[in-house]
Design an enzyme around this catalytic site. Sequence first.
Site, PDB file in Angstrom:
ATOM      1  CB  CYS A   2     -59.662  49.764  15.900  1.00  0.00           C
ATOM      2  SG  CYS A   2     -58.599  49.740  14.666  1.00  0.00           S
ATOM      3  NE  ARG A  27     -63.882  46.702  18.758  1.00  0.00           N
ATOM      4  CZ  ARG A  27     -65.073  47.209  18.531  1.00  0.00           C
ATOM      5  NH1 ARG A  27     -66.276  47.175  19.122  1.00  0.00           N
ATOM      6  NH2 ARG A  27     -65.265  48.142  17.655  1.00  0.00           N
ATOM      7  CD1 TRP A  76     -58.539  43.053  12.703  1.00  0.00           C
ATOM      8  CD2 TRP A  76     -59.377  44.200  10.979  1.00  0.00           C
ATOM      9  NE1 TRP A  76     -59.068  42.124  11.607  1.00  0.00           N
ATOM     10  CE2 TRP A  76     -59.513  42.915  10.619  1.00  0.00           C
ATOM     11  CE3 TRP A  76     -59.991  45.232  10.040  1.00  0.00           C
ATOM     12  CZ2 TRP A  76     -60.089  42.408   9.447  1.00  0.00           C
ATOM     13  CZ3 TRP A  76     -60.684  44.774   9.113  1.00  0.00           C
ATOM     14  CH2 TRP A  76     -60.471  43.512   8.726  1.00  0.00           C
ATOM     15  CG  ASN A 102     -62.575  51.571  15.190  1.00  0.00           C
ATOM     16  OD1 ASN A 102     -62.171  50.929  14.060  1.00  0.00           O
ATOM     17  ND2 ASN A 102     -63.689  50.941  15.716  1.00  0.00           N
ATOM     18  N   GLY A 103     -61.191  53.553  12.545  1.00  0.00           N
ATOM     19  CA  GLY A 103     -61.774  54.012  11.353  1.00  0.00           C
ATOM     20  C   GLY A 103     -60.661  54.275  10.322  1.00  0.00           C
ATOM     21  CD  GLU A 484     -74.549  31.377   9.150  1.00  0.00           C
ATOM     22  OE1 GLU A 484     -74.705  32.027   8.369  1.00  0.00           O
ATOM     23  OE2 GLU A 484     -74.137  31.413  10.189  1.00  0.00           O
ATOM     24  CE  LYS A 488     -71.149  31.092  12.073  1.00  0.00           C
ATOM     25  NZ  LYS A 488     -71.687  31.948  11.256  1.00  0.00           N
ATOM     26  CD  GLU A 491     -67.572  32.816  10.375  1.00  0.00           C
ATOM     27  OE1 GLU A 491     -67.149  33.921  10.263  1.00  0.00           O
ATOM     28  OE2 GLU A 491     -68.948  32.762  10.500  1.00  0.00           O
ATOM     29  CG  HIS A 507     -77.906  23.314 -14.202  1.00  0.00           C
ATOM     30  ND1 HIS A 507     -78.505  22.839 -15.591  1.00  0.00           N
ATOM     31  CD2 HIS A 507     -79.038  23.003 -13.424  1.00  0.00           C
ATOM     32  CE1 HIS A 507     -79.580  22.660 -15.522  1.00  0.00           C
ATOM     33  NE2 HIS A 507     -80.016  22.679 -14.327  1.00  0.00           N
ATOM     34  CE  LYS A 607     -69.849  38.777  16.958  1.00  0.00           C
ATOM     35  NZ  LYS A 607     -70.412  37.713  16.292  1.00  0.00           N
TER      36      LYS A 607
HETATM   37  C1  AGP Z   1     -70.608  35.602  10.630  1.00  0.00           C
HETATM   38  O1  AGP Z   1     -70.194  34.488  11.342  1.00  0.00           O
HETATM   39  C2  AGP Z   1     -69.539  36.446  10.303  1.00  0.00           C
HETATM   40  N1  AGP Z   1     -68.495  36.578  11.611  1.00  0.00           N
HETATM   41  C3  AGP Z   1     -69.838  37.732   9.161  1.00  0.00           C
HETATM   42  O2  AGP Z   1     -70.091  36.972   7.962  1.00  0.00           O
HETATM   43  C4  AGP Z   1     -70.923  38.363   9.871  1.00  0.00           C
HETATM   44  O3  AGP Z   1     -72.094  37.996   9.839  1.00  0.00           O
HETATM   45  C5  AGP Z   1     -70.868  39.896   8.936  1.00  0.00           C
HETATM   46  O4  AGP Z   1     -69.695  40.378   9.013  1.00  0.00           O
HETATM   47  C6  AGP Z   1     -72.058  40.741   9.301  1.00  0.00           C
HETATM   48  O5  AGP Z   1     -71.825  41.306  10.484  1.00  0.00           O
HETATM   49  P1  AGP Z   1     -73.041  42.196  11.106  1.00  0.00           P
HETATM   50  O6  AGP Z   1     -74.303  41.198  11.358  1.00  0.00           O
HETATM   51  O7  AGP Z   1     -72.487  42.564  12.474  1.00  0.00           O
HETATM   52  O8  AGP Z   1     -73.377  43.289  10.193  1.00  0.00           O
END
Ligand code: AGP
Length: 612
Positions: A2, A27, A76, A102-103, A484, A488, A491, A507, A607
Amino acid sequence: MCGIVGYIGKEQAAPILLDGLSRLEYRGYDSAGIAVCTAGGFLQVAKSKGRLQVLSDKIGGGEDVRGTIGIGHTRWATHGEPNDVNSHPHLSQDEKIAVIHNGIIENYVEIKEFLIAEGVRFVSETDTEVVAQLLAFYYNECGDFFEAVGRVLRRIEGAYALGMMCADHPDMIITARKDAPLLLGFGDGANYIASDATALLPYTRDVVYMEDGEIAVLTRESITIYNAMQQVIEKEHSHIDWEVSAAEKGGYAHFMFKEIMEQPEALRKAISPRLRGGRIVFDDVSLTARQLRHIERIYIVACGSSYHVGMVGKYNLERLMRKSVEVCLASEFRYSDPLVDDKTLVIVISQSGETLDTMAALREAKSLGARVLSIVNVVGSSIARESDDVLYTYAGPEIAVATTKAYSTQLAVLNMLGLYFADMLGSVSKEEYEAIVKGLEALPTQVEETLASCEDIQKFAASYFNHDSVFFIGRNLDYTLGLEGSLKLKEISYIHSEAYASGELKHGTISLIEQGTLVIALGTYGALFDKAMSNVVEVKSRGADVLALTTQSHRAEMEKTVENVLVVPDTHPVLQPSLGVVPLQLFAYYVALHRGCDIDKPRNLAKSVTVE
Ligand code: AGP
């Protein structure tokens, strides 16, 4: 997550609120709304499901909502599906109170039942509406808006950043925060609230980060801040030094591409201030050599890509410090009854500094006596403020949901920290230390070179974007790199992908490799290059279509076996993932581009994940 904005001043509030919310769109949200208090003391609310543009169109870009005080919100969804009714702001039944939040209010059900028994009628499924109705209940009981807020805060449980207005007080916004970010903006004849600094950049750079339990009362002339005992307190102001452009696309098609291209500069900001005369210097680490020697266990705790940084860190810190390092998903750590005591160092990694799982793990670690050092990008964020030491990555605002420059700067800072600690412990040779420092000094330029030599990636992405399953295989640091690269791709392109330790394929998972399966084979970790090659042969013999990634020094060898090869410069093994990740970021970007995905705001993602 949010987004929250609030304004009180002399200008019409609605256009300012809409502009502030537009700067928070990154966000992730599914509905938006604003509430403005008219001069006549009437709360006018406009809100709608969907993108901010839908709301803006509904109110003539803000022209149709008149008043110089207001609050705005992008939601959100957590409680209640995304729709107009569940979006914020929420009004009390008597329409005297408007609230944005927010929360999560954890005890909202019992409060809702109490209020219903008192005759209150609810219109939404949200926890936030309970705050609005409870605030009205107490306000009608005591007749004092500020006192009523205090009663609400003493009753609700959970996480909240709140913006509250009362129709009887068209000259006041009250805010409060606990476990969710909220900052105050000090303007000239105007004052602001926001969930992050990005929303305030065009209006003020003079901000205060609220702490848990604090309440603030904003008027046009002043902001008064109170502690949990409702005593007036003075707080240190921070100056936002980002350029407005830093939080805008600057001519790039997507924030993600912009931030990939910003990595050299971001790395310079993360590395250079900490390299002086060939030595790594951490002014912001108070842990002494004696305390470090006292540490018997090190945990690295994070989520998502930050966790992948921790995976690299495990290999590198163990190699350099010769101490055991355990890396844990934050969401697992907090429920695993971890072996933590006052001889434990917990390194917490988080771009946003607000990830709830990571914050909860931090608090669990501290409650068990651990010393906590965090690596964070967002200055003044909750995780930063609750750590014993915090190392900022200085990557600047990262807007795209998929992290790139924050990941890269976290990696650099964690590697520097490992070397710094190893030097303190005397566990690294002078030669190794100097070689890694030399590599760090060269890293930003090498990333620039890598970015400049990635034209093949668009060709490969055009070939592979229709695959519905991709495997990333690698050993040791290449395995962590694959994690990683796989995330990428998943997502932002929504292609199923899996990262696998190459040695583990036989395995079980190798049964999935068939004619045409795309395997991205990572062979940048020189010490195990031959092993990597044998795994390439292993999957090719089963029909896999291999895209390889290796270093200049191994290019010729790889090209004997693989037709499609991505190449990065050679650097110290500890730093090699910092180069290897760049082509994988670009590959994911171009594949998603070909698939027409919403690259900066991927479906279902946010985000900063400030919910469990
Ligand atoms: C990364 O591309 C993702 N958006 C997600 O995995 C992110 O790294 C994760 O939510 C952790 O976020 P932070 O680093 O703000 O704690």
